[in-house]
Scaffold this active site. Structure first.
Site, PDB file in Angstrom:
ATOM      1  N   GLU A 161       0.847  -1.193   0.000  1.00 24.48           N
ATOM      2  CA  GLU A 161       0.000   0.000   0.000  1.00 24.48           C
ATOM      3  C   GLU A 161       0.882   1.242   0.000  1.00 24.48           C
ATOM      4  OE1 GLU A 161      -2.317   2.966   0.053  1.00 24.48           O
ATOM      5  OE2 GLU A 161      -3.366   1.035   0.006  1.00 24.48           O
ATOM      6  N   HIS A 179     -17.148   7.345  -6.814  1.00 23.28           N
ATOM      7  CA  HIS A 179     -17.483   5.971  -7.194  1.00 23.28           C
ATOM      8  C   HIS A 179     -17.117   5.706  -8.652  1.00 23.28           C
ATOM      9  CE1 HIS A 179     -20.643   6.978  -3.999  1.00 23.28           C
ATOM     10  NE2 HIS A 179     -19.689   6.278  -3.414  1.00 23.28           N
TER      11      HIS A 179
END
Length: 523
Positions: A32, A453
Protein backbone atom coordinates in the site's frame (compact mmCIF):
# COMPACT_ATOMS: atom_id res chain seq x y z
CA UNK A 1 11.79 -14.32 -0.53
CA UNK A 2 9.25 -15.06 -3.25
CA UNK A 3 5.61 -14.66 -2.21
CA UNK A 4 2.82 -16.69 -3.71
CA UNK A 5 0.75 -13.54 -4.21
CA UNK A 6 1.58 -9.84 -4.05
CA UNK A 7 -1.45 -7.56 -3.78
CA UNK A 8 -1.07 -3.93 -4.84
CA UNK A 9 -3.53 -1.82 -2.86
CA UNK A 10 -5.45 -2.35 0.37
CA UNK A 11 -8.96 -1.23 -0.56
CA UNK A 12 -12.04 -3.43 -0.80
CA UNK A 13 -10.74 -5.65 -3.61
CA UNK A 14 -7.23 -6.00 -2.24
CA UNK A 15 -8.26 -6.61 1.37
CA UNK A 16 -10.85 -9.26 0.58
CA UNK A 17 -8.37 -10.99 -1.76
CA UNK A 18 -5.66 -10.88 0.92
CA UNK A 19 -7.77 -12.67 3.51
CA UNK A 20 -9.16 -15.35 1.24
CA UNK A 21 -5.82 -16.15 -0.41
CA UNK A 22 -4.09 -16.29 2.98
CA UNK A 23 -6.81 -18.68 4.15
CA UNK A 24 -5.94 -20.87 1.17
CA UNK A 25 -2.42 -21.24 2.56
CA UNK A 26 -0.70 -18.82 0.21
CA UNK A 27 2.10 -16.50 1.28
CA UNK A 28 0.58 -13.07 0.73
CA UNK A 29 2.02 -9.57 0.88
CA UNK A 30 -0.10 -6.41 0.54
CA UNK A 31 1.69 -3.32 -0.76
CA UNK A 32 0.00 0.00 0.00
CA UNK A 33 1.48 3.34 -1.03
CA UNK A 34 -0.22 5.25 1.81
CA UNK A 35 0.37 5.26 5.55
CA UNK A 36 -1.17 3.25 8.36
CA UNK A 37 -3.19 5.92 10.13
CA UNK A 38 -3.88 6.04 13.85
CA UNK A 39 -7.16 7.23 15.43
CA UNK A 40 -5.56 10.52 16.43
CA UNK A 41 -4.74 11.18 12.75
CA UNK A 42 -8.43 11.01 11.85
CA UNK A 43 -9.40 13.25 14.73
CA UNK A 44 -6.79 15.83 13.75
CA UNK A 45 -7.87 15.61 10.08
CA UNK A 46 -11.19 17.24 10.89
CA UNK A 47 -9.41 20.58 11.31
CA UNK A 48 -5.84 20.11 10.05
CA UNK A 49 -5.33 19.93 6.25
CA UNK A 50 -1.84 18.43 6.77
CA UNK A 51 -3.44 15.45 8.50
CA UNK A 52 -6.28 15.29 5.97
CA UNK A 53 -4.93 15.86 2.46
CA UNK A 54 -2.75 13.49 0.45
CA UNK A 55 -0.98 15.03 -2.55
CA UNK A 56 2.71 14.07 -2.82
CA UNK A 57 3.40 16.58 -5.60
CA UNK A 58 2.61 19.33 -3.06
CA UNK A 59 4.49 17.67 -0.25
CA UNK A 60 1.28 16.46 1.44
CA UNK A 61 2.03 12.87 2.45
CA UNK A 62 0.71 12.70 6.00
CA UNK A 63 -2.98 12.73 5.14
CA UNK A 64 -5.25 10.37 3.25
CA UNK A 65 -7.92 12.31 1.29
CA UNK A 66 -7.26 13.21 -2.34
CA UNK A 67 -9.18 14.95 -5.11
CA UNK A 68 -8.24 14.85 -8.78
CA UNK A 69 -9.72 16.93 -11.57
CA UNK A 70 -9.80 15.74 -15.18
CA UNK A 71 -11.31 17.39 -18.23
CA UNK A 72 -14.61 15.55 -17.88
CA UNK A 73 -14.76 14.34 -14.29
CA UNK A 74 -13.69 15.10 -10.74
CA UNK A 75 -12.81 12.17 -8.49
CA UNK A 76 -12.23 11.88 -4.76
CA UNK A 77 -10.79 8.99 -2.77
CA UNK A 78 -8.40 7.94 -0.04
CA UNK A 79 -4.87 6.57 0.22
CA UNK A 80 -3.71 4.54 3.21
CA UNK A 81 -4.12 1.15 4.84
CA UNK A 82 -7.78 0.37 4.20
CA UNK A 83 -7.99 2.37 0.96
CA UNK A 84 -11.35 3.92 0.21
CA UNK A 85 -12.88 2.56 3.42
CA UNK A 86 -11.09 5.37 5.29
CA UNK A 87 -13.41 8.04 3.81
CA UNK A 88 -16.29 5.67 3.06
CA UNK A 89 -19.67 6.44 4.59
CA UNK A 90 -20.18 2.74 5.30
CA UNK A 91 -23.10 2.26 2.89
CA UNK A 92 -23.68 -1.37 1.84
CA UNK A 93 -26.24 -1.58 -0.96
CA UNK A 94 -26.81 -4.28 -3.56
CA UNK A 95 -27.56 -3.09 -7.10
CA UNK A 96 -30.78 -3.88 -8.90
CA UNK A 97 -31.16 -6.38 -11.74
CA UNK A 98 -30.23 -3.93 -14.58
CA UNK A 99 -26.63 -3.89 -13.36
CA UNK A 100 -26.28 -7.67 -13.70
CA UNK A 101 -27.99 -7.78 -17.09
CA UNK A 102 -26.16 -4.79 -18.58
CA UNK A 103 -25.02 -5.60 -22.16
CA UNK A 104 -21.45 -4.66 -21.15
CA UNK A 105 -21.06 -8.10 -19.54
CA UNK A 106 -24.31 -10.04 -19.81
CA UNK A 107 -23.15 -11.91 -22.94
CA UNK A 108 -20.13 -13.59 -21.34
CA UNK A 109 -21.92 -16.80 -20.39
CA UNK A 110 -22.31 -15.96 -16.70
CA UNK A 111 -25.44 -15.34 -14.66
CA UNK A 112 -23.79 -12.59 -12.66
CA UNK A 113 -26.68 -12.08 -10.27
CA UNK A 114 -26.79 -15.78 -9.38
CA UNK A 115 -23.01 -16.17 -9.18
CA UNK A 116 -22.56 -13.17 -6.93
CA UNK A 117 -25.50 -13.82 -4.60
CA UNK A 118 -23.55 -15.85 -2.04
CA UNK A 119 -20.61 -13.48 -2.26
CA UNK A 120 -22.80 -10.46 -1.54
CA UNK A 121 -24.02 -12.26 1.58
CA UNK A 122 -20.45 -13.05 2.65
CA UNK A 123 -19.27 -9.50 2.01
CA UNK A 124 -22.22 -8.08 3.97
CA UNK A 125 -21.42 -10.35 6.92
CA UNK A 126 -17.71 -9.52 6.84
CA UNK A 127 -18.39 -5.78 6.67
CA UNK A 128 -21.00 -5.96 9.44
CA UNK A 129 -24.05 -4.74 7.57
CA UNK A 130 -26.88 -3.45 9.76
CA UNK A 131 -29.65 -0.87 9.16
CA UNK A 132 -29.01 2.62 10.49
CA UNK A 133 -30.80 2.57 13.88
CA UNK A 134 -31.37 6.31 14.18
CA UNK A 135 -33.27 8.62 11.86
CA UNK A 136 -32.70 12.20 12.95
CA UNK A 137 -33.94 15.58 11.77
CA UNK A 138 -31.88 15.47 8.58
CA UNK A 139 -33.46 12.14 7.66
CA UNK A 140 -36.97 13.52 8.21
CA UNK A 141 -36.26 16.28 5.72
CA UNK A 142 -35.11 13.67 3.22
CA UNK A 143 -38.37 11.84 3.90
CA UNK A 144 -40.17 15.08 3.05
CA UNK A 145 -38.24 15.24 -0.25
CA UNK A 146 -39.33 11.67 -0.99
CA UNK A 147 -42.91 12.62 -0.18
CA UNK A 148 -42.72 15.63 -2.52
CA UNK A 149 -41.59 13.28 -5.30
CA UNK A 150 -44.49 10.94 -4.57
CA UNK A 151 -42.02 8.24 -3.53
CA UNK A 152 -42.20 8.14 0.26
CA UNK A 153 -42.78 4.39 0.04
CA UNK A 154 -39.13 4.01 -1.10
CA UNK A 155 -37.73 6.00 1.85
CA UNK A 156 -36.00 4.11 4.64
CA UNK A 157 -32.85 3.56 6.70
CA UNK A 158 -29.65 2.74 4.86
CA UNK A 159 -27.77 -0.52 5.51
CA UNK A 160 -24.50 0.46 7.15
CA UNK A 161 -21.06 -0.99 7.96
CA UNK A 162 -20.87 0.53 11.44
CA UNK A 163 -20.77 -0.97 14.92
CA UNK A 164 -23.52 0.95 16.68
CA UNK A 165 -23.45 -0.89 20.03
CA UNK A 166 -23.65 1.36 23.09
CA UNK A 167 -22.50 4.86 22.09
CA UNK A 168 -18.92 5.46 23.23
CA UNK A 169 -18.62 2.09 25.02
CA UNK A 170 -15.83 -0.31 24.04
CA UNK A 171 -16.75 -4.00 23.77
CA UNK A 172 -15.03 -7.24 22.72
CA UNK A 173 -15.17 -8.10 19.02
CA UNK A 174 -18.86 -8.44 18.08
CA UNK A 175 -18.35 -9.77 14.54
CA UNK A 176 -15.83 -12.63 14.39
CA UNK A 177 -16.31 -14.66 17.53
CA UNK A 178 -13.69 -12.72 19.44
CA UNK A 179 -10.99 -12.96 16.76
CA UNK A 180 -11.45 -9.37 15.63
CA UNK A 181 -10.44 -6.16 17.44
CA UNK A 182 -12.34 -4.49 20.24
CA UNK A 183 -14.93 -2.04 18.98
CA UNK A 184 -16.48 1.16 20.30
CA UNK A 185 -20.15 1.98 19.81
CA UNK A 186 -20.90 4.79 17.33
CA UNK A 187 -21.10 8.24 18.91
CA UNK A 188 -23.31 9.51 16.06
CA UNK A 189 -20.83 12.32 15.41
CA UNK A 190 -21.54 12.59 11.67
CA UNK A 191 -17.85 12.45 10.73
CA UNK A 192 -17.55 9.09 8.91
CA UNK A 193 -16.38 10.76 5.69
CA UNK A 194 -13.17 12.12 7.21
CA UNK A 195 -12.16 8.91 8.97
CA UNK A 196 -13.55 7.41 12.17
CA UNK A 197 -11.24 8.07 15.16
CA UNK A 198 -13.41 6.09 17.58
CA UNK A 199 -13.22 2.56 16.12
CA UNK A 200 -16.91 2.40 15.18
CA UNK A 201 -16.84 2.32 11.39
CA UNK A 202 -16.10 -1.12 9.93
CA UNK A 203 -13.07 -0.07 7.92
CA UNK A 204 -11.05 -2.80 6.27
CA UNK A 205 -8.32 -2.77 8.90
CA UNK A 206 -10.93 -4.05 11.37
CA UNK A 207 -12.16 -7.02 9.34
CA UNK A 208 -10.54 -8.33 6.17
CA UNK A 209 -7.04 -6.93 6.75
CA UNK A 210 -7.10 -7.64 10.47
CA UNK A 211 -7.92 -11.31 9.86
CA UNK A 212 -5.54 -11.57 6.89
CA UNK A 213 -2.59 -10.44 9.02
CA UNK A 214 -3.47 -13.04 11.63
CA UNK A 215 -3.35 -15.68 8.92
CA UNK A 216 0.16 -14.71 7.93
CA UNK A 217 -0.37 -12.00 5.31
CA UNK A 218 2.11 -9.13 5.44
CA UNK A 219 0.67 -5.63 5.05
CA UNK A 220 3.32 -3.06 4.14
CA UNK A 221 2.48 0.64 4.29
CA UNK A 222 4.33 3.27 2.23
CA UNK A 223 5.21 0.78 -0.50
CA UNK A 224 4.38 2.31 -3.89
CA UNK A 225 4.73 -0.10 -6.80
CA UNK A 226 6.06 1.59 -9.93
CA UNK A 227 6.62 -1.36 -12.28
CA UNK A 228 5.40 -4.94 -12.78
CA UNK A 229 8.02 -7.06 -14.58
CA UNK A 230 7.33 -10.63 -15.75
CA UNK A 231 10.06 -13.03 -14.62
CA UNK A 232 10.46 -16.76 -14.91
CA UNK A 233 8.05 -18.26 -12.39
CA UNK A 234 6.20 -15.02 -11.65
CA UNK A 235 6.69 -11.26 -11.41
CA UNK A 236 9.10 -8.74 -9.96
CA UNK A 237 7.57 -5.57 -8.51
CA UNK A 238 9.64 -2.41 -8.42
CA UNK A 239 8.88 -0.46 -5.23
CA UNK A 240 9.81 3.23 -4.96
CA UNK A 241 12.78 3.64 -2.64
CA UNK A 242 12.67 0.05 -1.42
CA UNK A 243 13.90 -3.40 -2.51
CA UNK A 244 11.87 -5.18 -5.21
CA UNK A 245 9.24 -7.76 -4.28
CA UNK A 246 8.96 -11.11 -6.06
CA UNK A 247 5.73 -13.08 -6.35
CA UNK A 248 4.38 -15.92 -8.42
CA UNK A 249 1.11 -14.04 -8.94
CA UNK A 250 0.07 -10.40 -8.65
CA UNK A 251 -3.33 -8.94 -7.76
CA UNK A 252 -3.65 -5.32 -8.87
CA UNK A 253 -6.18 -3.58 -6.62
CA UNK A 254 -5.01 0.03 -6.49
CA UNK A 255 -8.36 1.57 -7.38
CA UNK A 256 -9.36 2.75 -10.83
CA UNK A 257 -6.81 5.56 -11.14
CA UNK A 258 -3.97 3.66 -9.48
CA UNK A 259 -4.53 0.45 -11.43
CA UNK A 260 -4.93 2.20 -14.79
CA UNK A 261 -1.88 4.40 -14.30
CA UNK A 262 0.29 1.42 -13.42
CA UNK A 263 -0.96 -0.72 -16.31
CA UNK A 264 -0.51 2.14 -18.79
CA UNK A 265 2.99 2.90 -17.51
CA UNK A 266 4.00 -0.75 -17.71
CA UNK A 267 2.58 -1.17 -21.22
CA UNK A 268 3.29 2.14 -22.94
CA UNK A 269 6.22 3.70 -21.09
CA UNK A 270 8.28 0.92 -19.52
CA UNK A 271 7.33 -1.87 -21.92
CA UNK A 272 7.18 -4.47 -19.14
CA UNK A 273 3.56 -5.55 -19.86
CA UNK A 274 3.35 -5.21 -23.65
CA UNK A 275 0.36 -7.52 -24.15
CA UNK A 276 -2.13 -5.58 -22.04
CA UNK A 277 -5.30 -5.12 -24.10
CA UNK A 278 -5.83 -2.05 -26.29
CA UNK A 279 -9.16 -1.70 -24.46
CA UNK A 280 -7.30 -0.43 -21.41
CA UNK A 281 -8.95 2.79 -20.26
CA UNK A 282 -12.27 2.09 -21.99
CA UNK A 283 -15.71 1.88 -20.39
CA UNK A 284 -15.05 4.14 -17.41
CA UNK A 285 -18.24 4.92 -15.48
CA UNK A 286 -19.02 7.57 -12.86
CA UNK A 287 -22.18 5.89 -11.50
CA UNK A 288 -23.98 8.84 -13.15
CA UNK A 289 -23.54 10.77 -9.95
CA UNK A 290 -24.42 14.31 -8.92
CA UNK A 291 -23.94 16.04 -5.58
CA UNK A 292 -26.19 18.80 -4.30
CA UNK A 293 -26.51 20.36 -0.86
CA UNK A 294 -28.83 22.38 1.35
CA UNK A 295 -27.63 24.96 3.86
CA UNK A 296 -30.20 25.53 6.61
CA UNK A 297 -31.09 29.20 7.13
CA UNK A 298 -30.99 28.92 10.93
CA UNK A 299 -27.36 29.41 12.09
CA UNK A 300 -28.12 27.45 15.29
CA UNK A 301 -29.34 24.38 13.42
CA UNK A 302 -27.40 21.19 14.18
CA UNK A 303 -28.11 18.24 11.88
CA UNK A 304 -24.99 16.22 12.66
CA UNK A 305 -26.41 13.58 15.04
CA UNK A 306 -26.06 10.22 13.30
CA UNK A 307 -23.69 8.44 10.91
CA UNK A 308 -22.74 10.28 7.73
CA UNK A 309 -25.44 8.53 5.70
CA UNK A 310 -28.49 7.03 7.34
CA UNK A 311 -31.43 7.25 4.92
CA UNK A 312 -32.28 6.94 1.24
CA UNK A 313 -35.07 6.98 -1.33
CA UNK A 314 -35.65 6.42 -5.03
CA UNK A 315 -37.29 9.38 -6.86
CA UNK A 316 -37.68 7.04 -9.86
CA UNK A 317 -36.73 3.50 -10.79
CA UNK A 318 -33.24 4.51 -12.03
CA UNK A 319 -32.24 7.12 -9.43
CA UNK A 320 -31.04 6.73 -5.85
CA UNK A 321 -30.69 9.56 -3.28
CA UNK A 322 -28.95 9.59 0.11
CA UNK A 323 -28.34 12.39 2.61
CA UNK A 324 -24.89 13.10 4.06
CA UNK A 325 -23.57 14.53 7.31
CA UNK A 326 -20.08 15.91 6.71
CA UNK A 327 -18.43 16.88 9.98
CA UNK A 328 -14.91 17.80 8.92
CA UNK A 329 -16.05 18.81 5.44
CA UNK A 330 -14.85 22.39 5.90
CA UNK A 331 -13.60 22.55 2.30
CA UNK A 332 -17.12 22.24 0.84
CA UNK A 333 -17.90 25.86 1.73
CA UNK A 334 -15.56 26.88 -1.11
CA UNK A 335 -17.03 24.42 -3.60
CA UNK A 336 -20.75 25.20 -3.46
CA UNK A 337 -22.74 27.80 -5.37
CA UNK A 338 -26.29 28.72 -6.39
CA UNK A 339 -28.60 26.05 -7.76
CA UNK A 340 -29.13 26.34 -11.51
CA UNK A 341 -31.03 24.06 -13.88
CA UNK A 342 -29.74 23.54 -17.40
CA UNK A 343 -28.78 20.42 -19.34
CA UNK A 344 -26.36 22.43 -21.50
CA UNK A 345 -23.06 22.59 -19.53
CA UNK A 346 -21.78 25.81 -21.09
CA UNK A 347 -25.07 27.66 -20.69
CA UNK A 348 -25.39 26.40 -17.13
CA UNK A 349 -21.89 27.67 -16.32
CA UNK A 350 -22.74 31.13 -17.66
CA UNK A 351 -26.02 31.22 -15.76
CA UNK A 352 -24.31 30.17 -12.52
CA UNK A 353 -21.60 32.83 -12.83
CA UNK A 354 -24.24 35.48 -13.59
CA UNK A 355 -26.20 34.41 -10.51
CA UNK A 356 -23.10 34.79 -8.32
CA UNK A 357 -22.28 38.18 -9.86
CA UNK A 358 -25.87 39.39 -9.47
CA UNK A 359 -25.98 38.57 -5.75
CA UNK A 360 -22.42 38.20 -4.37
CA UNK A 361 -23.69 38.63 -0.82
CA UNK A 362 -25.77 35.48 -1.11
CA UNK A 363 -22.72 33.54 -2.25
CA UNK A 364 -20.63 35.06 0.56
CA UNK A 365 -23.26 33.91 3.07
CA UNK A 366 -22.51 30.33 1.98
CA UNK A 367 -18.72 30.68 1.95
CA UNK A 368 -18.58 32.38 5.36
CA UNK A 369 -21.57 30.70 6.99
CA UNK A 370 -21.37 30.26 10.74
CA UNK A 371 -21.63 26.62 11.93
CA UNK A 372 -21.38 25.61 8.26
CA UNK A 373 -20.80 21.88 8.81
CA UNK A 374 -23.63 21.55 11.32
CA UNK A 375 -26.14 23.27 9.04
CA UNK A 376 -25.13 21.57 5.80
CA UNK A 377 -26.92 18.57 4.24
CA UNK A 378 -25.16 17.28 1.09
CA UNK A 379 -27.20 14.88 -1.05
CA UNK A 380 -25.64 12.14 -3.19
CA UNK A 381 -27.63 11.15 -6.26
CA UNK A 382 -26.71 8.13 -8.40
CA UNK A 383 -28.28 6.51 -11.44
CA UNK A 384 -28.10 3.30 -13.35
CA UNK A 385 -27.64 4.87 -16.78
CA UNK A 386 -25.77 4.04 -19.98
CA UNK A 387 -22.93 6.54 -20.25
CA UNK A 388 -19.16 6.34 -20.14
CA UNK A 389 -15.80 8.03 -20.37
CA UNK A 390 -12.38 6.66 -21.15
CA UNK A 391 -8.94 7.33 -19.72
CA UNK A 392 -5.99 7.67 -22.06
CA UNK A 393 -2.34 8.05 -21.12
CA UNK A 394 -0.51 11.09 -22.41
CA UNK A 395 1.59 14.10 -21.58
CA UNK A 396 0.40 16.29 -18.76
CA UNK A 397 -0.87 19.71 -19.93
CA UNK A 398 0.77 21.21 -16.82
CA UNK A 399 3.98 19.15 -16.68
CA UNK A 400 4.61 18.05 -20.30
CA UNK A 401 7.69 16.00 -19.32
CA UNK A 402 5.40 13.66 -17.37
CA UNK A 403 2.76 11.23 -18.66
CA UNK A 404 -0.54 11.09 -16.81
CA UNK A 405 -4.09 9.81 -17.17
CA UNK A 406 -6.31 12.08 -19.24
CA UNK A 407 -10.07 11.76 -19.60
CA UNK A 408 -11.78 11.54 -22.97
CA UNK A 409 -15.33 10.99 -24.13
CA UNK A 410 -16.09 7.30 -24.57
CA UNK A 411 -18.12 5.43 -27.13
CA UNK A 412 -21.43 6.06 -25.37
CA UNK A 413 -23.02 9.18 -23.94
CA UNK A 414 -20.91 11.33 -21.64
CA UNK A 415 -21.48 11.12 -17.91
CA UNK A 416 -23.85 13.98 -17.07
CA UNK A 417 -22.86 16.91 -14.86
CA UNK A 418 -26.53 17.82 -14.36
CA UNK A 419 -29.27 15.55 -13.03
CA UNK A 420 -32.70 17.21 -12.72
CA UNK A 421 -33.66 14.65 -10.07
CA UNK A 422 -30.75 15.86 -7.91
CA UNK A 423 -31.83 19.49 -8.05
CA UNK A 424 -35.46 18.55 -7.43
CA UNK A 425 -34.53 16.55 -4.32
CA UNK A 426 -32.42 19.41 -2.96
CA UNK A 427 -35.19 21.96 -3.50
CA UNK A 428 -37.75 19.76 -1.76
CA UNK A 429 -35.34 19.23 1.12
CA UNK A 430 -34.73 23.00 1.33
CA UNK A 431 -38.47 23.68 1.38
CA UNK A 432 -38.84 21.26 4.29
CA UNK A 433 -36.00 22.59 6.44
CA UNK A 434 -36.06 26.24 5.44
CA UNK A 435 -32.76 26.56 3.64
CA UNK A 436 -30.85 27.29 0.44
CA UNK A 437 -30.37 24.58 -2.21
CA UNK A 438 -26.87 24.54 -3.69
CA UNK A 439 -24.96 22.95 -6.56
CA UNK A 440 -21.35 21.80 -6.58
CA UNK A 441 -19.45 24.38 -8.63
CA UNK A 442 -17.30 21.75 -10.34
CA UNK A 443 -20.55 20.43 -11.83
CA UNK A 444 -22.43 23.67 -12.49
CA UNK A 445 -19.47 25.83 -13.62
CA UNK A 446 -16.90 23.18 -14.50
CA UNK A 447 -19.37 20.99 -16.39
CA UNK A 448 -17.79 17.89 -14.86
CA UNK A 449 -19.39 14.90 -13.28
CA UNK A 450 -18.07 14.55 -9.74
CA UNK A 451 -17.83 11.19 -8.01
CA UNK A 452 -16.28 9.05 -5.32
CA UNK A 453 -17.48 5.97 -7.19
CA UNK A 454 -15.41 5.73 -10.36
CA UNK A 455 -15.68 2.34 -12.11
CA UNK A 456 -14.18 0.49 -15.07
CA UNK A 457 -11.19 1.05 -17.31
CA UNK A 458 -9.78 -2.47 -16.94
CA UNK A 459 -13.12 -4.13 -17.47
CA UNK A 460 -14.12 -7.77 -17.74
CA UNK A 461 -14.56 -8.91 -21.35
CA UNK A 462 -14.72 -12.01 -23.54
CA UNK A 463 -11.16 -11.54 -24.86
CA UNK A 464 -8.51 -8.86 -25.33
CA UNK A 465 -10.51 -7.25 -28.12
CA UNK A 466 -13.46 -6.75 -25.77
CA UNK A 467 -11.91 -6.15 -22.37
CA UNK A 468 -8.74 -6.10 -20.28
CA UNK A 469 -9.42 -9.06 -18.00
CA UNK A 470 -11.28 -12.36 -18.17
CA UNK A 471 -14.30 -13.31 -16.08
CA UNK A 472 -11.74 -14.74 -13.63
CA UNK A 473 -10.09 -11.28 -13.41
CA UNK A 474 -6.89 -12.43 -15.16
CA UNK A 475 -5.22 -9.89 -17.47
CA UNK A 476 -5.33 -11.12 -21.06
CA UNK A 477 -1.81 -11.85 -22.29
CA UNK A 478 -0.21 -11.91 -18.84
CA UNK A 479 -1.02 -15.09 -16.90
CA UNK A 480 -0.94 -14.78 -13.14
CA UNK A 481 -1.67 -11.03 -13.18
CA UNK A 482 -5.16 -10.11 -11.97
CA UNK A 483 -7.17 -6.91 -11.53
CA UNK A 484 -9.57 -7.06 -8.58
CA UNK A 485 -10.99 -3.64 -7.81
CA UNK A 486 -13.57 -1.17 -9.18
CA UNK A 487 -11.72 -0.91 -12.50
CA UNK A 488 -12.89 -4.46 -13.33
CA UNK A 489 -16.58 -3.45 -13.20
CA UNK A 490 -17.90 -2.82 -16.74
CA UNK A 491 -21.35 -1.33 -15.93
CA UNK A 492 -22.89 1.36 -13.72
CA UNK A 493 -23.79 -0.07 -10.33
CA UNK A 494 -26.31 2.71 -9.68
CA UNK A 495 -25.66 2.70 -5.90
CA UNK A 496 -22.60 2.93 -3.67
CA UNK A 497 -20.31 0.21 -5.12
CA UNK A 498 -18.25 -0.91 -2.09
CA UNK A 499 -20.35 -4.04 -1.45
CA UNK A 500 -20.18 -4.99 -5.13
CA UNK A 501 -16.39 -4.58 -5.29
CA UNK A 502 -16.03 -6.75 -2.19
CA UNK A 503 -18.44 -9.40 -3.50
CA UNK A 504 -16.55 -9.59 -6.79
CA UNK A 505 -13.27 -10.02 -4.88
CA UNK A 506 -14.87 -12.83 -2.89
CA UNK A 507 -15.92 -14.47 -6.15
CA UNK A 508 -12.43 -14.04 -7.62
CA UNK A 509 -10.80 -15.72 -4.61
CA UNK A 510 -13.31 -18.59 -4.60
CA UNK A 511 -12.74 -19.28 -8.30
CA UNK A 512 -9.00 -18.96 -7.82
CA UNK A 513 -9.13 -21.67 -5.15
CA UNK A 514 -11.29 -23.91 -7.33
CA UNK A 515 -8.85 -23.61 -10.26
CA UNK A 516 -5.92 -24.39 -7.98
CA UNK A 517 -7.67 -27.55 -6.76
CA UNK A 518 -8.33 -28.66 -10.33
CA UNK A 519 -4.72 -28.01 -11.28
CA UNK A 520 -3.50 -29.95 -8.27
CA UNK A 521 -5.82 -32.86 -9.00
CA UNK A 522 -4.69 -32.96 -12.64
CA UNK A 523 -1.05 -32.97 -11.56
Amino acid sequence: MTYDVAIIGSGFGGSASALRLAEQGRRVVVLERGRRHAPEDYLAARRNPWKYLWEPSLGLTRGFFWQRLFRHVGIIGATGIGGGSIVWAGVLLEPDTPFFTDPAWSGLGHDWQAELREHYATAARMLGRTPAPVLGEMDEHLRAAARAAGREDTFGPTPMAIYFGEPGATAPDPFFGGEGPERTGCRMCGGCLVGCPYGSKNTLDKNYLWLAERRGAEVRAEHEVTNIIPREGGYELTVAGKPPVHAREVVLAAGVLGSLELLYRCRDELGSLPRVSPRLGDRVRTNSEAITAVLADDPAKDLTHGPSISSEFYPDADTHVTQNRFVGGWHLRFQLGPMVDDADPRRRARRTLRAIAADPRAHARTVFARNFERRLSPLSVMQHAENELRFAYGRSPVRPWKKVLRSELGAGEASPSYLPQANAAARAFADSIGGTPLNLLIESVGGKSFTAHILGGAAIGADASQGVISADHEVFGHPGLYVVDASAIPANVGVNPSLTITAMAERFAARHAARAQLTGAAA
